[in-house]
Design an enzyme around this catalytic site. Structure first.
Site, short mmCIF file in Angstrom:
data_model
loop_
_atom_site.label_atom_id
_atom_site.label_comp_id
_atom_site.label_asym_id
_atom_site.label_seq_id
_atom_site.Cartn_x
_atom_site.Cartn_y
_atom_site.Cartn_z
NE ARG A 124 3.12 -4.57 79.38
CZ ARG A 124 3.04 -3.95 80.56
NH1 ARG A 124 2.58 -2.73 80.62
NH2 ARG A 124 3.41 -4.56 81.66
CG HIS B 147 44.57 2.43 82.12
ND1 HIS B 147 45.76 2.41 82.80
CD2 HIS B 147 44.18 3.72 82.08
CE1 HIS B 147 46.07 3.64 83.18
NE2 HIS B 147 45.12 4.45 82.75
CB CYS C 121 3.52 -10.68 80.29
SG CYS C 121 4.74 -11.97 80.34
CD GLU D 111 17.67 0.29 73.87
OE1 GLU D 111 17.72 1.49 74.13
OE2 GLU D 111 17.00 -0.52 74.53
CE LYS E 204 9.13 2.40 76.83
NZ LYS E 204 10.35 3.07 76.35
CG ASN F 75 1.38 -9.62 82.87
OD1 ASN F 75 1.23 -10.52 82.06
ND2 ASN F 75 1.18 -8.35 82.59
N GLY F 76 4.13 -11.77 85.73
CA GLY F 76 4.93 -11.90 86.95
C GLY F 76 5.54 -13.28 87.02
CD GLU G 138 20.37 6.26 77.03
OE1 GLU G 138 20.72 5.42 77.87
OE2 GLU G 138 19.27 6.21 76.44
CD1 TRP H 85 9.80 -10.31 76.22
CD2 TRP H 85 10.52 -11.12 78.16
NE1 TRP H 85 11.16 -10.13 76.27
CE2 TRP H 85 11.63 -10.62 77.45
CE3 TRP H 85 10.75 -11.70 79.42
CZ2 TRP H 85 12.93 -10.66 77.95
CZ3 TRP H 85 12.04 -11.74 79.93
CH2 TRP H 85 13.11 -11.22 79.19
CE LYS I 180 18.42 4.33 73.79
NZ LYS I 180 17.53 4.44 74.85
#
Ligand code: AGP
Length: 612
Positions: A27, A507, A2, A491, A607, A101-102, A484, A75, A488
């Protein structure tokens, strides 16, 4: 996650709020809203989906008068993303509006209490509880808003950054914070609140960072800040030292591409303040040689890509320093009874410096007696402020949700920290140290050479973008790098992808390889070249298409066995992931481009992750 922006001044608030919200879009959010004080009436406008829906509803702010207002990008956590659950929330009598926010942890109990008192809730959010409680106390305390705010803050539990306006005070905005970032902006005849500087840098560079427990009262001409006991305090003013252009696309189609292209420069900026006469220095670091000598264990704690940096460093640090390095996901750290004491150094890595899990891990480690060194990109962020020592990556603002230049600068700064420790502990011969420091300084130029071949990577992406499943394989540093590369790709392109240590294939995983499976075989780490070749042969013989990533030195050997090849310049072992990650970022970018994805704002992602 948010985003918050608030304005009080002499101009019309709504267009300024919408501009701020546009800059906070990166964000991650799923709805947006604004509330302005129009005389003694509060007017709210909110909409699910992209900001343009909100802008359409209020004709870019034209239909909303008033010189005081708050705005929010949400969000969703509690309650689905829809118009009603969007912020700002109004209290029952419409007199108080709030953005939050939170997460309010005790919201259910408070909601039940207020409902018994006859208060009617309209949303499913935890945030609405705060504004309804405010109205409740505002009435009980005969219109003493500050008293009501302090009472509410003493009652709610959890994390919050709050922006509050009240119809009875059309010239004033109130802000409060606990465990969620919020800054105050000092403009010319105006004042701001924002969850990050990007939202307000167009209007002012002068800011103060709010601390937990603080409450601020903002008018057009003043910002007064109070501590948790309502005592006035003086805040330090900081000047934001980056240009607004750093947070704009500058001619690129996406922030992600712009940020990839900035990597060589960002790395130069991160290296140069710390290298002098062939040695690495970290001036101002309180961690001494003696403290380091006494350290028996080193933890690296982070989330997501920052955690992947730690995974690379486990290999490089242990090899060089010969001390045990534990790499832990921040979200697991505090629940696994970590073996941490005052002989433990904990390195926290975070681009945003605000990731809630990482912050919680930092506090846990600190409470167990560890020393905290953090590697952070955002100056003045919560993690930076709570650490014993902080070293900054000078990547500049990173707007694309998928990190690129921040990962690159974290990795290089961690390499430098490793070398610095090796020097202090005399862990490696002087000549080896000098050679590494020399090579370090060539990395930006080598990255530029990789960027020159981005069309080759685009070609490979255009060939393989239709695959529905991709495997990254490699050993040692290549395995850590694959983590990584795989993140990438998934996402931003939404292709299912996994990263495996090649030795694990037999395995179980190899059962997934079939005709046409795409395997990205990472073979930068020369000491295990032969094994890399044999793993490539294994998957190819089962029908996989192999796109290999290797160095100039090993290109001949690898090219004999792969279907496609990406080659990076040779470098010393330690820096291989720094070169190798760039083609993987470019590959993910071009694949997502081919698939028509929303590259800078991938679905469901934010973000900075400021909730657990
Ligand atoms: C990766 O592209 C992501 N943006 C994500 O994994 C990120 O690295 C993670 O959320 C940690 O963020 P931080 O570095 O800001 O703490």
């Amino acid at each position: 996650m948010c985003g918050i922006v608030g304005y009080v001044g002499k101009e019309k608030a709504a267009p300024i709020l919408l501009d701020g919200l546009a800059r906070l879009e990166y964000r991650g959010y799923d709805s947006a809203g604004v509330c302005v004080a129009d005389g003694s009436e509060l007017r709210v406008c909110k909409a699910k989906g992209r900001l343009q829906n909100l802008c359409g509803l209020c004709s870019d702010g034209e239909t909303l008068p008033g010189k005081l207002g708050i705005g929010h990008t949400r969000w969703a956590t509690h309650g689905e993303p829809n118009d009603i659950n969007s912020h700002p929330h109004l209290s029952q009598n419409g007199k108080i509006a709030l953005v939050h926010n939170g997460i309010i942890e005790n919201y259910a109990e408070l909601k039940a209490y207020l409902m018994k008192k006859g208060i009617h809730f309209v949303s499913d959010t935890d945030s609405e509880v705060v504004v309804q409680l405010l109205e409740y106390y505002y009435k009980r305390f005969d219109g003493d808003l500050m008293r009501a705010v302090y009472r509410v803050l003493a009652t709610i539990e959890g994390a919050y950054a709050l922006g509050i306006i009240c119809a009875d005070r059309p010239d004033e905005m109130i802000a409060a914070r606990k465990d969620a970032p919020l800054l105050l902006g000092y403009g010319d005849g105006c004042s701001f609140i924002a969850s990050d500087a990007t939202a307000i840098i167009k209007y002012t560079r002068e800011v103060s960072y709010m601390e937990d427990g603080e409450v601020a009262v903002l008018t057009a001409d003043s910002i007064r800040v109070f501590d948790a006991h309502h005592e006035p305090i003086e805040k330090e003013h900081h000047t934001i030292d980056w240009e607004i252009s750093a947070a704009e696309k500058g001619g690129y189609a996406h922030f992600m591409m712009k940020e990839i292209m900035e990597e060589p420069e960002a790395i130069r900026r991160t290296i140069s303040p710390h290298v002098r006469d062939g040695k690495i220095f970290f001036e101002g670091l309180c961690l001494t040689q003696e403290m380091l000598r006494e350290m028996s264990r080193l933890y690296i704690v982070a989330c997501g890509s920052s955690y992947h940096v730690g995974m690379v460093c486990k290999y490089t640090f242990e090899k060089m320093l010969r001390i045990p390095v534990e790499v832990q996901l921040a979200s697991e750290f505090r629940y696994c009874r970590p073996i941490v004491d005052d002989k433990t150094l904990v390195i926290i890595i975070s681009q945003s410096g605000e990731t809630l899990d990482t912050m919680a891990a930092l506090r846990e480690a600190k409470s167990l007696g560890a020393r905290i060194l953090s590697v952070v990109n955002v100056v003045g962020s919560s993690i930076a402020r709570e650490s014993d020592d902080v070293l900054y990556t000078w990547a500049g603002p990173e707007i694309a949700v998928a990190t690129t230049k921040a990962y690159a600068t974290q990795l290089i700064l961690m390499d430098m920290i490793g070398l610095y420790f090796a020097d202090l502990l005399q862990a490696i011969p002087k000549e080896a140290y000098s050679a590494l420091v020399e090579e370090l300084q060539t990395i930006p130029d080598k990255l530029e050479r990789i960027l020159d071949q981005k069309e080759t990577i685009q070609y490979h992406a255009s060939k393989y973008f239709n695959h529905s499943s991709v495997f990254f394989i490699g050993r040692n540093l290549d395995y850590a790098l694959g983590l990584e590369g795989s993140l990438k790709l998934k996402e931003i392109s939404y292709i299912h992808s996994e990263s495996y240590a090649s030795g694990e294939l037999k395995h179980g995983t190899i059962s997934l390889v079939e005709e046409g499976t795409l395997v990205l075989a990472l073979s930068l780490y020369s000491p295990l070249l032969e094994k890399a070749v044999s793993n490539i042969v294994e998957v190819r013989s089962r029908g996989a298409n192999v796109l290999a990533l290797t160095t100039e030195r090993d290109r001949k050997e690898i090219s004999k066995n792969a279907d496609g090849l990406i080659v990076v310049p040779d470098t010393m072992e330690m820096f291989l992931p720094s070169l190798g990650v760039l083609p993987l970022q470019l590959f993910a970018y071009y694949v997502a481009l081919e698939r028509g994805c929303d590259i800078d704002k991938p679905r469901n992602l934010a973000k900075s992750v400021t909730v657990e």
